[in-house]
Design a protein around this motif. Structure first.
Motif, PDB file in Angstrom:
ATOM      1  N   UNK A  66      -4.400  -4.201  -6.964  1.00 42.18           N
ATOM      2  CA  UNK A  66      -4.451  -4.584  -5.442  1.00 42.18           C
ATOM      3  C   UNK A  66      -4.224  -3.440  -4.516  1.00 42.18           C
ATOM      4  N   UNK A  67      -3.158  -2.307  -5.051  1.00 37.35           N
ATOM      5  CA  UNK A  67      -2.794  -1.238  -4.052  1.00 37.35           C
ATOM      6  C   UNK A  67      -3.730  -0.173  -4.271  1.00 37.35           C
ATOM      7  N   UNK A  68      -4.390  -0.047  -5.453  1.00 34.29           N
ATOM      8  CA  UNK A  68      -5.344   0.934  -5.579  1.00 34.29           C
ATOM      9  C   UNK A  68      -6.696   0.592  -4.578  1.00 34.29           C
ATOM     10  N   UNK A  69      -6.721  -0.657  -4.412  1.00 36.65           N
ATOM     11  CA  UNK A  69      -7.996  -1.205  -3.511  1.00 36.65           C
ATOM     12  C   UNK A  69      -7.629  -1.574  -2.179  1.00 36.65           C
ATOM     13  N   UNK A  70      -6.339  -0.838  -1.898  1.00 37.82           N
ATOM     14  CA  UNK A  70      -5.696  -0.980  -0.583  1.00 37.82           C
ATOM     15  C   UNK A  70      -5.569  -2.385   0.148  1.00 37.82           C
ATOM     16  N   UNK A  71      -5.147  -3.259  -0.880  1.00 38.23           N
ATOM     17  CA  UNK A  71      -4.619  -4.669  -0.465  1.00 38.23           C
ATOM     18  C   UNK A  71      -3.187  -4.594  -0.273  1.00 38.23           C
ATOM     19  N   UNK A  72      -2.515  -4.857   0.825  1.00 29.54           N
ATOM     20  CA  UNK A  72      -1.124  -4.621   0.913  1.00 29.54           C
ATOM     21  C   UNK A  72      -0.707  -5.808   1.063  1.00 29.54           C
ATOM     22  N   UNK A  73      -0.962  -7.083   0.454  1.00 30.47           N
ATOM     23  CA  UNK A  73      -0.388  -8.276   0.420  1.00 30.47           C
ATOM     24  C   UNK A  73       0.824  -7.989  -0.065  1.00 30.47           C
ATOM     25  N   UNK A  74       2.020  -8.553   0.554  1.00 32.41           N
ATOM     26  CA  UNK A  74       3.427  -8.579   0.018  1.00 32.41           C
ATOM     27  C   UNK A  74       3.586  -9.314  -1.341  1.00 32.41           C
ATOM     28  N   UNK A  75       4.337  -8.731  -2.109  1.00 34.66           N
ATOM     29  CA  UNK A  75       4.446  -9.240  -3.710  1.00 34.66           C
ATOM     30  C   UNK A  75       6.099  -9.297  -3.985  1.00 34.66           C
ATOM     31  N   UNK A  76       6.262 -10.586  -4.309  1.00 39.81           N
ATOM     32  CA  UNK A  76       7.582 -10.780  -4.955  1.00 39.81           C
ATOM     33  C   UNK A  76       7.271 -10.958  -6.495  1.00 39.81           C
ATOM     34  N   UNK A  91       8.809  -2.069  -8.859  1.00 38.04           N
ATOM     35  CA  UNK A  91       8.608  -1.496  -7.621  1.00 38.04           C
ATOM     36  C   UNK A  91       7.807  -0.310  -7.526  1.00 38.04           C
ATOM     37  N   UNK A  92       8.013   0.542  -8.692  1.00 37.67           N
ATOM     38  CA  UNK A  92       7.107   1.750  -8.559  1.00 37.67           C
ATOM     39  C   UNK A  92       5.548   1.421  -8.513  1.00 37.67           C
ATOM     40  N   UNK A  93       5.272   0.013  -9.146  1.00 40.23           N
ATOM     41  CA  UNK A  93       3.759   0.083  -9.139  1.00 40.23           C
ATOM     42  C   UNK A  93       3.310  -0.720  -7.951  1.00 40.23           C
ATOM     43  N   UNK A  94       3.937  -0.999  -7.238  1.00 37.76           N
ATOM     44  CA  UNK A  94       3.618  -1.373  -5.652  1.00 37.76           C
ATOM     45  C   UNK A  94       3.968  -2.780  -5.286  1.00 37.76           C
ATOM     46  N   UNK A  95       5.024  -3.597  -6.086  1.00 39.88           N
ATOM     47  CA  UNK A  95       5.653  -4.633  -5.740  1.00 39.88           C
ATOM     48  C   UNK A  95       6.634  -4.290  -4.430  1.00 39.88           C
ATOM     49  N   UNK A 121       2.753  -3.935   6.056  1.00 43.23           N
ATOM     50  CA  UNK A 121       2.251  -2.662   6.472  1.00 43.23           C
ATOM     51  C   UNK A 121       1.488  -1.967   5.654  1.00 43.23           C
ATOM     52  N   UNK A 122       0.427  -0.943   6.313  1.00 41.42           N
ATOM     53  CA  UNK A 122      -0.395  -0.183   5.583  1.00 41.42           C
ATOM     54  C   UNK A 122       0.222   0.948   4.693  1.00 41.42           C
ATOM     55  N   UNK A 123       0.182   1.096   3.575  1.00 49.15           N
ATOM     56  CA  UNK A 123       0.956   1.905   2.817  1.00 49.15           C
ATOM     57  C   UNK A 123       0.013   2.568   1.580  1.00 49.15           C
ATOM     58  N   UNK A 124      -0.396   3.887   1.896  1.00 52.99           N
ATOM     59  CA  UNK A 124      -0.947   4.307   0.840  1.00 52.99           C
ATOM     60  C   UNK A 124      -0.254   4.651  -0.527  1.00 52.99           C
ATOM     61  N   UNK A 125      -0.896   4.032  -1.585  1.00 49.91           N
ATOM     62  CA  UNK A 125      -0.417   4.307  -2.889  1.00 49.91           C
ATOM     63  C   UNK A 125      -0.436   5.558  -3.481  1.00 49.91           C
ATOM     64  N   UNK A 126      -1.517   6.336  -3.271  1.00 48.41           N
ATOM     65  CA  UNK A 126      -1.648   7.556  -3.726  1.00 48.41           C
ATOM     66  C   UNK A 126      -1.877   8.624  -2.387  1.00 48.41           C
ATOM     67  N   UNK A 127      -0.759   9.609  -2.524  1.00 46.97           N
ATOM     68  CA  UNK A 127      -0.592  10.563  -1.243  1.00 46.97           C
ATOM     69  C   UNK A 127      -1.614  11.623  -1.693  1.00 46.97           C
ATOM     70  N   UNK A 128      -2.504  11.971  -0.551  1.00 52.39           N
ATOM     71  CA  UNK A 128      -3.399  12.913  -0.616  1.00 52.39           C
ATOM     72  C   UNK A 128      -3.304  14.066   0.460  1.00 52.39           C
ATOM     73  N   UNK A 129      -3.659  15.362   0.159  1.00 51.39           N
ATOM     74  CA  UNK A 129      -3.710  16.357   1.000  1.00 51.39           C
ATOM     75  C   UNK A 129      -4.685  17.390   0.359  1.00 51.39           C
ATOM     76  N   UNK A 130      -6.029  17.362   0.973  1.00 48.84           N
ATOM     77  CA  UNK A 130      -6.942  17.947   0.445  1.00 48.84           C
ATOM     78  C   UNK A 130      -7.314  17.678  -1.086  1.00 48.84           C
TER      79      UNK A 130
END
Length: 218
Positions: A66-76, A91-95, A121-130
């Motif tokens: 879900x996070x890779x597809x930019x779905x930011x649905x809150x997950x418990x 938590x590290x995988x996006x929950x 909130x919109x949270x990019x999972x992968x941080x990218x710079x160039x």
């Protein structure tokens, strides 16, 4: 408010559905990872309660996808695994939160309400710079597609700089956020690790701003 419960233990799933419906929520239930992923993608839910051990696809893989597809649905996330590393993995995988079984329904409800208050909130999972990217879930760094091997400290330094990419970050700020605040760390430690990092990601990617600090070039 619409909720999705993804839980393969039928009795628990039914109990959660009834309890949450009594609180005024509209609740759908999925009994497998693939079904939960499909509903989460298209169901327009406000939050999801997700078990870790699921048939077809684990909860970790569901939330990671879900996070890779930019779905930011809150997950418990729910799990019978109560080790600190298990919780860290979730938590590290996006929950957004992690609750171990058996749990108090009152606590689950309180945490769920906290998630709903925060929203998605919109949270990019992968941080990218160039051509440089950092995946916090996998703790993987690549440059132009090739993996970069970093020590734990180098990784923490790069992650912080990537989150502030394009901004000037002072040595003091880096010491406060990357090094243990309870320890007395010499300011030149930042210079040393910036040097290490430059050799691995490219000297031109990390600028020194005299008298101010460092800036990761975007």
């Amino acid at each position: 408010m619409r909720l999705l419960v993804v839980e393969d233990e039928a009795r628990l799933a039914t109990a959660l559905q009834r309890g949450l419906q009594a609180e005024g929520f509209v609740v759908d239930v999925a009994g497998s990872g693939p079904e939960g992923l499909d509903l989460a993608r298209h169901g327009g839910y406000d939050a999801m309660i997700l078990d870790v051990m699921l048939p077809g696809l684990s909860g970790y893989r569901v939330v990671r996808q879900l996070r890779a597809e930019k779905h930011w649905l809150p997950v418990l996330m729910l799990s019978a695994k109560d080790g600190e590393y298990d919780q860290a993995d979730g938590l590290d995988c996006g929950a957004d939160d992690y609750l171990t079984k058996p749990f108090s329904y009152v606590v689950l409800l309180a945490r769920l309400r906290a998630l709903l208050r925060r929203g998605a909130p919109r949270r990019p999972v992968v941080l990218v710079a160039g051509d440089l990217s950092l995946d916090p879930a996998r703790r993987r760094v690549t440059r132009d597609g090739a993996e970069v091997d970093l020590t734990a400290r180098e990784y923490a330094l790069l992650e912080y700089l990537l989150r502030r990419a394009g901004e000037v970050v002072s040595k003091t700020e880096l010491l406060d956020h990357v090094w243990d605040a309870s320890l007395r760390t010499a300011p030149n430690a930042v210079e040393v690790y910036v040097g290490y990092l430059r050799r691995k990601i490219g000297r031109d990617r990390l600028e020194t701003i005299r008298g101010a600090g460092y800036r990761l070039v975007t």
